[in-house]
Design a protein around this motif. Structure first.
Motif, mmCIF file in Angstrom:
data_model
loop_
_atom_site.group_PDB
_atom_site.id
_atom_site.type_symbol
_atom_site.label_atom_id
_atom_site.label_comp_id
_atom_site.label_asym_id
_atom_site.label_seq_id
_atom_site.Cartn_x
_atom_site.Cartn_y
_atom_site.Cartn_z
ATOM 1 N N SER A 93 0.833 -1.202 0.000
ATOM 2 C CA SER A 93 0.000 0.000 0.000
ATOM 3 C C SER A 93 0.870 1.254 0.000
ATOM 4 O O SER A 93 1.893 1.327 0.671
ATOM 5 C CB SER A 93 -0.917 0.011 1.223
ATOM 6 N N GLY A 94 0.452 2.273 -0.752
ATOM 7 C CA GLY A 94 1.233 3.483 -0.896
ATOM 8 C C GLY A 94 1.444 4.202 0.427
ATOM 9 O O GLY A 94 0.581 4.214 1.296
ATOM 10 N N ALA A 95 2.616 4.840 0.566
ATOM 11 C CA ALA A 95 2.920 5.611 1.770
ATOM 12 C C ALA A 95 2.215 6.959 1.687
ATOM 13 O O ALA A 95 2.426 7.715 0.742
ATOM 14 C CB ALA A 95 4.430 5.794 1.903
ATOM 15 N N PHE A 96 1.382 7.266 2.676
ATOM 16 C CA PHE A 96 0.635 8.517 2.663
ATOM 17 C C PHE A 96 1.056 9.447 3.790
ATOM 18 O O PHE A 96 0.458 10.497 3.972
ATOM 19 C CB PHE A 96 -0.867 8.227 2.756
ATOM 20 N N GLY A 97 2.022 9.075 4.546
ATOM 21 C CA GLY A 97 2.557 9.943 5.588
ATOM 22 C C GLY A 97 3.985 9.564 5.888
ATOM 23 O O GLY A 97 4.811 10.400 6.225
ATOM 24 N N ALA A 98 4.263 8.263 5.715
ATOM 25 C CA ALA A 98 5.606 7.772 5.984
ATOM 26 C C ALA A 98 5.722 6.331 5.505
ATOM 27 O O ALA A 98 4.717 5.657 5.260
ATOM 28 C CB ALA A 98 5.921 7.850 7.477
ATOM 29 N N SER A 99 6.956 5.887 5.365
ATOM 30 C CA SER A 99 7.221 4.469 5.114
ATOM 31 C C SER A 99 8.332 4.025 6.043
ATOM 32 O O SER A 99 9.301 4.758 6.276
ATOM 33 C CB SER A 99 7.599 4.208 3.648
ATOM 34 N N LEU A 100 8.166 2.854 6.606
ATOM 35 C CA LEU A 100 9.121 2.304 7.566
ATOM 36 C C LEU A 100 9.606 0.975 7.017
ATOM 37 O O LEU A 100 8.825 0.036 6.865
ATOM 38 C CB LEU A 100 8.445 2.110 8.921
ATOM 39 N N ASN A 101 10.876 0.906 6.661
ATOM 40 C CA ASN A 101 11.402 -0.362 6.154
ATOM 41 C C ASN A 101 12.432 -0.928 7.107
ATOM 42 O O ASN A 101 13.288 -0.225 7.629
ATOM 43 C CB ASN A 101 11.958 -0.219 4.732
ATOM 44 N N VAL A 102 12.281 -2.214 7.350
ATOM 45 C CA VAL A 102 13.038 -2.917 8.377
ATOM 46 C C VAL A 102 13.950 -3.948 7.730
ATOM 47 O O VAL A 102 13.523 -4.702 6.845
ATOM 48 C CB VAL A 102 12.078 -3.618 9.359
ATOM 49 N N LEU A 103 15.190 -3.990 8.175
ATOM 50 C CA LEU A 103 16.135 -5.042 7.792
ATOM 51 C C LEU A 103 16.373 -5.913 9.009
ATOM 52 O O LEU A 103 16.776 -5.419 10.064
ATOM 53 C CB LEU A 103 17.456 -4.444 7.302
ATOM 54 N N THR A 104 16.112 -7.211 8.873
ATOM 55 C CA THR A 104 16.304 -8.120 10.007
ATOM 56 C C THR A 104 17.770 -8.524 10.133
ATOM 57 O O THR A 104 18.619 -8.128 9.329
ATOM 58 C CB THR A 104 15.412 -9.363 9.857
ATOM 59 N N ASP A 105 18.081 -9.324 11.134
ATOM 60 C CA ASP A 105 19.460 -9.683 11.460
ATOM 61 C C ASP A 105 20.255 -10.121 10.232
ATOM 62 O O ASP A 105 19.774 -10.909 9.408
ATOM 63 C CB ASP A 105 19.463 -10.826 12.479
ATOM 64 N N VAL A 106 21.469 -9.609 10.144
ATOM 65 C CA VAL A 106 22.343 -9.944 9.024
ATOM 66 C C VAL A 106 23.287 -11.074 9.421
ATOM 67 O O VAL A 106 23.315 -11.531 10.568
ATOM 68 C CB VAL A 106 23.142 -8.704 8.563
ATOM 69 N N LEU A 107 24.074 -11.516 8.467
ATOM 70 C CA LEU A 107 25.023 -12.611 8.662
ATOM 71 C C LEU A 107 26.025 -12.295 9.771
ATOM 72 O O LEU A 107 26.561 -11.194 9.856
ATOM 73 C CB LEU A 107 25.776 -12.865 7.358
ATOM 74 N N SER A 108 26.251 -13.268 10.641
ATOM 75 C CA SER A 108 27.254 -13.128 11.701
ATOM 76 C C SER A 108 28.374 -14.122 11.452
ATOM 77 O O SER A 108 28.124 -15.326 11.310
ATOM 78 C CB SER A 108 26.617 -13.378 13.070
ATOM 79 N N ASP A 109 29.595 -13.644 11.383
ATOM 80 C CA ASP A 109 30.734 -14.534 11.136
ATOM 81 C C ASP A 109 31.084 -15.377 12.360
ATOM 82 O O ASP A 109 31.570 -16.497 12.232
ATOM 83 C CB ASP A 109 31.967 -13.713 10.734
ATOM 84 N N GLU A 110 30.838 -14.835 13.547
ATOM 85 C CA GLU A 110 31.223 -15.513 14.774
ATOM 86 C C GLU A 110 30.026 -16.132 15.482
ATOM 87 O O GLU A 110 28.928 -15.564 15.491
ATOM 88 C CB GLU A 110 31.922 -14.538 15.722
#
Length: 711
Positions: free
Chosen positions: A149-166
């Motif tokens: 759905s189109g953003a009519f006041g704001a858009s919130l985009n989330v990136l979840t946990d990324v790769l962990s080497d350790e």
């Protein structure tokens, strides 16, 4: 549509497979993390002519003691948050620039999260999700093209946990007021055989709520498997939650607020909302060389649940004659839905030119039905769990976009973003009012955005942008007879200054609408806000946010938003006739919002923060009636974080504390307002309009403390 969908899927897969056979050695100075490509199509960079704020994992961790995500974002510019239960856990909401939560487009790894039918965002179904977030970006205004759905006041985009080497592990526990508890366990294998990682999180959150019996019971999980090599990243993840919350959306009258602001008018012991939601995502990022990369995202979401309600002395006609007149009844109203998404995009970058093009296709089907689970006087030949209404809905959403960033001159960068979006929505059956609800609507939208950034030095840049967004009505709007789409035009002018220890972002915005659906202030029979078309309207504002590092010990982060939000030539029925009220204030749109954080670091691993939030007075309706006014409020919190790094056993021990509403302010951040007509012989029209209002009180002084063990 299906042929296009299949062709593009096969194209991306075949190109990606071919790329693995023709890998080119990468120049690390010209490439970016493959994890970041998941959200690249919906995010903007620091120099983009799009107004935005970024929040990192480290910033979220400092106050993440069980609250929902809106509560953790409370101090961002132009943000106002609400909580039914009063303490930021359970049913919470976020408003940005005065626009309600249905207008804030939310994506998780580029996948739309807003409910396709209601367009709402139900954070209660993402318990402790902040513990699995790597970063997020809040774009204010129309923003860049996004999915869903189109953003009519704001858009919130989330990136979840990324790769962990350790390899790592984490145990987090917190406790606090209103019997609030959060227990979290996180594990990661680290990188196995240079290619694989498996990680996960399990959480349990409980709270009795500030409002009487407004308890929350949340269980959630996040599991992820990753494969990566030099040019490939494949992520398979699943997350979900099961929630039960006791209803608190009825609110209080002004008299009840004075009598006992923590009381809950609901008394039936199982007046609860119960919902289960599971998400499954697959992402394949492929980098061919320094110039070309692709991303494919697939999603399936299963949601099912009900809310239970006791209704005394009901009419038989309201329940399809399953009960006798004046019978007490307990009902459950169900949702059962499936949501499928495919995103695919390709990126080209060379020198100062970057182009991202892609598609998004989603399809949704949902069943709505209600059943009687008990009645004091059932009608003959009826059975428990007989359905008194049922209907279904389907929604398909296809969008295609292309956006480019390029040099116009030595100090000027241009930005163009073009999106086409095509929506179909169909319903059948009857709704909860036992009225036939049949809809067959189609929309085609063209949403252009363009702008430029002038960077006259290493420290200063100026930007200007124009964006258009179109948005279809939601399910409740269609039920109310609204069939036309809304259109928003957004003009933004900004200045950014970053030098040494001072960072300032300033922007002016003018958002003008056609057919904007504004909140009337009223609620429907399940507590959802009712909207109505206001015709022409606008939002004009100034936003400033700054970060100043005074020395090694002190820094301050502050923001202020000043705005004017008006319905133009607004008409409303009053005392039996339609009255032109001229320009009126748009509901739930305060003219002044201020956030502030004063941070003190007396020791290397110790931070003390004093947080302040001011929200100006606002109207809960659009007729500027004094009875609809919410008073301004000024609330202060205190946050402490201390990290201990032992020599063995644990990598670190983090002790966190949060005191909310330090000065015990009794305030209300949300409410509802409506009108009714009654016969009045003294009125020239024979009718007089009366008004009513309700309030959601927020918690007075309360605290949360937690300990996180990392190993």
């Amino acid at each position: 549509m299906k042929n296009i969908f299949l062709f593009l899927t096969l194209l991306v897969l075949s190109v990606s497979a071919n790329a693995q056979q023709n890998q080119v050695k990468q120049d690390s100075t010209k490439t970016e993390k493959l994890d970041e490509v998941l959200v690249k199509a919906v995010r903007v960079n620091a120099d983009s002519p799009i107004t935005h704020s970024n929040v990192s994992k480290e910033q979220l961790e400092k106050r993440n003691l069980g609250q929902d995500i809106p509560a953790l974002l409370n101090y961002l510019p132009s943000v106002v948050t609400t909580s039914d239960a009063g303490a930021g856990i359970g049913y919470t909401g976020i408003r940005v620039r005065g626009t309600d939560a249905t207008r804030v487009n939310v994506t998780i790894n580029g996948i739309p999260y807003n409910d396709p039918e209601s367009q709402g965002t139900f954070w209660v179904n993402l318990g402790d999700f902040a513990s699995s977030i790597e970063s997020l970006q809040l774009q204010r205004g129309v923003g860049t093209s996004t999915n869903g759905s189109g953003a009519f006041g704001a858009s919130l985009n989330v990136l979840t946990d990324v790769l962990s080497d350790e390899a790592s592990g984490e145990i987090s526990n917190s406790f606090g007021s209103y019997n609030t508890r959060k227990h979290t366990v996180k594990l990661s294998t680290g990188l196995l055989n240079d290619h694989f990682e498996i990680s996960g999180r399990f959480s349990k959150i409980d709270s009795d709520g500030y409002i009487d019996r407004a308890y929350t019971d949340l269980g959630s999980y996040f599991l992820q498997g990753i494969y990566k090599d030099e040019n490939t990243l494949i992520k398979a993840l699943t997350f979900g939650a099961k929630e039960q919350t006791y209803q608190a959306w009825y609110g209080l009258t002004a008299d009840e607020l004075q009598e006992n602001r923590r009381q809950n008018p609901y008394t039936y012991e199982n007046e609860t909302d119960n919902y289960w939601q599971d998400h499954y995502q697959l992402h394949w990022n492929e980098r061919f060389n320094n110039n070309w990369s692709t991303n494919l995202g697939l999603n399936y979401t299963k949601g099912k649940g009900y809310y239970e309600q006791y209704k005394p002395e009901e009419s038989a006609a309201d329940f399809d004659n399953l009960i006798e007149d004046d019978s007490d009844v307990i009902v459950r109203r169900w949702l059962d839905n499936n949501f499928y998404v495919l995103n695919a995009n390709v990126s080209y970058k060379k020198n100062t030119l970057e182009i991202i093009s892609g598609i998004s296709y989603s399809t949704y089907d949902g069943d709505h039905f209600g059943e009687v689970i008990w009645g004091s006087d059932l009608a003959p030949n009826t059975n428990i769990r007989d359905r008194y209404y049922e209907g279904d809905a389907t929604k398909n959403d296809f969008s295609v976009f292309s956006k480019a960033t390029f040099k116009l001159a030595e100090k000027v960068t241009g930005f163009v973003d073009l999106q086409g979006r095509f929506v179909s929505y169909k319903t059948n059956g009857i709704n909860s009012d036992l009225v036939s609800f049949v809809t067959d609507a189609n929309f085609s939208f063209f949403n252009p955005k363009l702008g430029f950034t002038f960077k006259n030095s290493d420290f200063n840049s100026f930007y200007a942008s124009y964006g258009r967004a179109n948005r279809e009505p939601n399910r409740d709007d269609f039920k109310a007879g609204v069939t036309e789409n809304e259109t928003l035009n957004d003009i933004e002018l900004g200045w950014r200054h970053h030098k040494n220890k001072v960072s300032v972002n300033t922007n002016l915005y003018y958002m003008f609408y056609q057919n904007q659906l504004v909140l009337t202030g009223e609620l429907d029979d399940v507590g959802s806000p009712i909207r109505a078309t206001s015709g022409k309207s606008y939002r004009l504002g100034l936003e400033v946010d700054a970060n100043i590092q005074f020395n090694k010990l002190f820094n301050i982060s502050t923001n202020i938003a000043i705005s004017s939000n008006k319905n133009q030539d607004f008409n409303s029925p009053i005392n039996g006739e339609l009255v032109d009220l001229g320009n009126t204030n748009i509901s739930f749109s305060p003219d002044l919002v201020i956030g502030n954080a004063l941070n003190f670091n007396p020791l290397k691993n110790l931070q003390l923060s004093f947080l302040s939030k001011y929200v100006g007075e606002q109207y809960m309706g659009n007729v500027d009636n004094e009875d609809s006014k919410l008073d301004s409020y000024f609330v202060n919190d205190f946050n402490i974080n201390y990290e201990i790094k032992p020599n063995k056993t644990f990598k670190s021990i983090v002790i966190s504390g949060l005191v909310n509403n330090v000065f015990n302010k009794e305030y209300v951040s949300n409410g509802f307002f409506g009108s009714y007509d009654y016969d009045d012989t003294s009125s020239p029209t024979g009718t007089t309009t009366g008004y009513y209002s309700g309030y959601y009180p927020q918690a007075t002084t309360n605290f949360l403390v937690g300990v996180t063990l990392k190993f």
